[in-house]
Design an enzyme around this catalytic site. Structure first.
Site, short mmCIF file in Angstrom:
data_model
loop_
_atom_site.label_atom_id
_atom_site.label_comp_id
_atom_site.label_asym_id
_atom_site.label_seq_id
_atom_site.Cartn_x
_atom_site.Cartn_y
_atom_site.Cartn_z
N ASN A 1 -6.66 18.31 32.86
CA ASN A 1 -7.59 19.37 33.27
C ASN A 1 -6.83 20.52 33.93
OD1 ASN A 1 -7.00 17.90 35.58
ND2 ASN A 1 -9.04 17.00 35.72
N HIS B 1 29.30 6.15 53.47
CA HIS B 1 28.32 6.86 52.65
C HIS B 1 26.93 6.23 52.82
CE1 HIS B 1 29.59 3.47 50.12
NE2 HIS B 1 28.47 3.61 49.44
N HIS B 2 25.92 7.03 52.60
CA HIS B 2 24.51 6.66 52.76
C HIS B 2 24.12 6.47 54.23
CE1 HIS B 2 24.57 6.45 48.54
NE2 HIS B 2 24.61 5.16 48.34
N ASP C 1 25.54 0.09 45.49
CA ASP C 1 26.75 -0.70 45.76
C ASP C 1 26.56 -1.70 46.89
OD1 ASP C 1 26.62 1.45 47.55
OD2 ASP C 1 28.78 1.64 47.72
N GLU D 1 -7.80 19.00 44.17
CA GLU D 1 -7.49 19.98 45.22
C GLU D 1 -8.30 21.26 45.01
OE1 GLU D 1 -5.90 18.74 47.47
OE2 GLU D 1 -4.45 17.30 46.68
N GLY E 1 -4.11 20.85 35.94
CA GLY E 1 -3.64 20.97 37.32
C GLY E 1 -4.33 20.05 38.28
#
Length: 555
Positions: free
Chosen positions: A462, A115-116, A29, A468, A464
């Site tokens: 693969n 707001h925000h 907005d 990592e 996942g």
């Protein structure tokens, strides 16, 4: 009053003058009045995105092949969602103009609990946060709007980094005089005395040298000297390589292009060509951990000539106000004079190693990708197995490369690839991304479908977070992800135009799909099933270095 325009119109026209043809973002907005100016502009197009993070990533991908990019978010919730993407643009020098639609100035001055906001009447919290991730900030008012817009846009172009513009809703509609003169950044300052001293220092180092090498990186691209560097290596027989962040900067089909340098993870011959030279020219380099296999580069300071966007260095001597365009011209001229006295090094073999195992694994996939790529493609590779597998490719002529090995935010490349495609509608964009990364930003597939893009996406399934797993916790469940039905997503996101959707588990299937994609330009969405713990050799070296660095302790 007929010759006046709104502040919003002024800003949009300035963006268009910079060569920005599209704006990424999400409506809210506080930015809707400004969005009317965007929609009304005859050249600038609105690219609506599913969320602000994807919009920021898309703008980053766009800005890597355009003079700059534009991103629009709403105040607070929207701009904070985009900050991770902006941080990547800041770290990797992509000039993104971040425009934030904010509450009206009267509401801000009255400290209303809107707001925000954080509910404390302070509307500058988020601007202060963004100050750490941008080279210039502007909080627009009726009095300063046009001058501040011009100032921050010049800074973005000069520093090649993001800027922040807060545009209150009432200021957006305020009437001002339209822009009448082109917006040009100031050229970098040049100190003639520093140039003279730099030239003498370069001569002293280069004249006795019999082996000279060049290592180039991404800042040469960001600061728009890639063509000057290519002309240099075309004219002078100078063995050269790039780092991963700068891959695609130079013509990799050139006979003296030696590959992607990665410190100790490089081939022995590449190491010898670069590191054993009597003089090593580094140009726009950033020696980060992932691109050097844990800081294993061995570039002796006493024989290094380092060129950076606004300064240069020879050995320990630094020369400020000797920018790229000056230092490159000096080195081009001097190396051309001295090249007849150089020795020719033994160059590395750039061919990919043959797969050591049968079936569809990492090496087989990359061999097929090497054959699939075409001149003029844009290859986008996600951080992880994709990025470090792509490092071993020799790109075709005119093929650009997009990755994010410094900031390394997983999921970046899916929306970034679509941003790159919007910036380059006549070129083929090829994205390679892991399944774990794709789950973070998969809504960008909807944007590609919405805007009828023909991007080709290979999802490396693969099971996942393999990158990592290679660093730590190979069998830990925190590296697992939900197993999605990838081939159903294109339809779920609204695909109605011809789309190639395939799942491949064998080399022959991959070859057939690649042939189909090459024959007919259309959106491609291909799931490539690979072994869970299979990683490219370079990634193995990098992950070992990261694990050691992450677990080391000072004595």
């Amino acid at each position: 009053m007929s010759n006046l325009c709104s502040v919003g119109d002024y800003l949009v026209e300035r963006l268009s003058q910079l060569g920005i043809d599209e704006m990424f973002g999400v409506p809210g907005d506080y930015n809707l009045q400004f969005l009317d100016s965007v929609i009304a502009h005859p050249r600038l197009k609105w690219i609506g995105c599913s969320n602000e993070l994807n919009a920021a990533y898309g703008a980053d991908g766009y800005g890597r092949s355009k003079p700059a990019a534009a991103l629009l978010t709403t105040f607070g919730v929207g701009e904070l969602s985009a900050l991770n993407g902006i941080a990547g643009s800041y770290a990797e020098y992509v000039p993104v103009i971040h425009i934030v639609g904010a509450p009206a100035l009267a509401a801000q001055n009255n400290h209303e609990l809107l707001h925000h906001s954080l509910g404390d009447g302070d509307f500058n919290h988020f601007a202060r946060m963004s100050a750490h991730l941008s080279v210039a900030q502007a909080l627009l008012t009726r009095e300063n709007a046009t001058a501040e817009i011009d100032r921050v846009l010049r800074e973005a172009l000069y520093a090649r980094r993001p800027v922040y513009i807060q545009l209150p809703s009432d200021v957006a509609s305020f009437k001002v005089a339209p822009p009448t003169t082109p917006l040009r950044p100031s050229p970098p300052p040049v100190d003639p005395k520093a140039v003279e001293a730099f030239t003498r220092a370069v001569k002293t180092l280069l004249e006795p040298a019999r082996r000279v090498s060049l290592l180039a990186d991404f800042l040469a691209d960001r600061f728009e000297v890639r063509h000057a560097v290519q002309q240099w290596v075309d004219d002078v027989p100078l063995p050269h390589a790039t780092l991963l962040l700068g891959k695609g900067l130079l013509n990799e089909q050139h006979p003296l292009f030696c590959g992607t340098y990665s410190g100790l993870a490089s081939s022995e011959r590449l190491i010898r060509v670069i590191e054993d030279a009597d003089a090593i020219i580094t140009l726009g380099v950033c020696f980060s951990d992932t691109v050097t296999s844990g800081f294993t580069q061995n570039i002796a300071a006493e024989k290094r000539i380092d060129l950076q966007p606004f300064s240069a260095q020879v050995g320990e001597a630094r020369f400020d106000q000797v920018p790229f365009h000056v230092s490159i011209e000096i080195l081009h001229r001097l190396t051309a004079e001295l090249a007849p006295f150089w020795q020719s090094p033994a160059l590395p073999d750039k061919r990919l190693a043959d797969p050591t195992e049968a079936g569809l694994g990492q090496q087989a996939f990359w061999q097929q990708m090497q054959a699939f790529l075409q001149p003029g493609d844009i290859l986008v590779a996600e951080q992880g197995t994709a990025c470090f597998g792509a490092a071993q490719l020799t790109l075709p002529v005119g093929c650009d490369f997009i990755a994010q090995p410094l900031w390394g935010s997983i999921g970046f490349t899916l929306p970034a690839a679509f941003g790159a495609q919007i910036a380059n509608p006549t070129r083929r964009v090829v994205l390679i991304i892991g399944d774990g990364s794709a789950q973070l930003t998969v809504q960008a597939l909807g944007a590609a479908i919405r805007y009828n893009l023909n991007t080709v996406v290979f999802i490396l399934n693969n099971e996942g977070y393999t990158v990592e797993r290679a660093i730590h916790g190979a069998d830990q469940r925190y590296n697992d992800i939900a197993q999605w039905q990838w081939t159903l997503l294109a339809q779920a996101f609204g695909a109605t135009q011809p789309t190639i959707v395939e799942r491949v588990t064998e080399v022959g299937q991959l070859q057939q799909v690649m042939a189909k994609i090459s024959a007919t330009p259309q959106l491609g969405w291909v799931e490539v099933v690979l072994p869970k713990m299979d990683v490219p050799p370079l990634l193995s070296a990098v992950t070992r270095a990261l694990e050691e660095h992450n677990t080391s302790r000072d004595e």
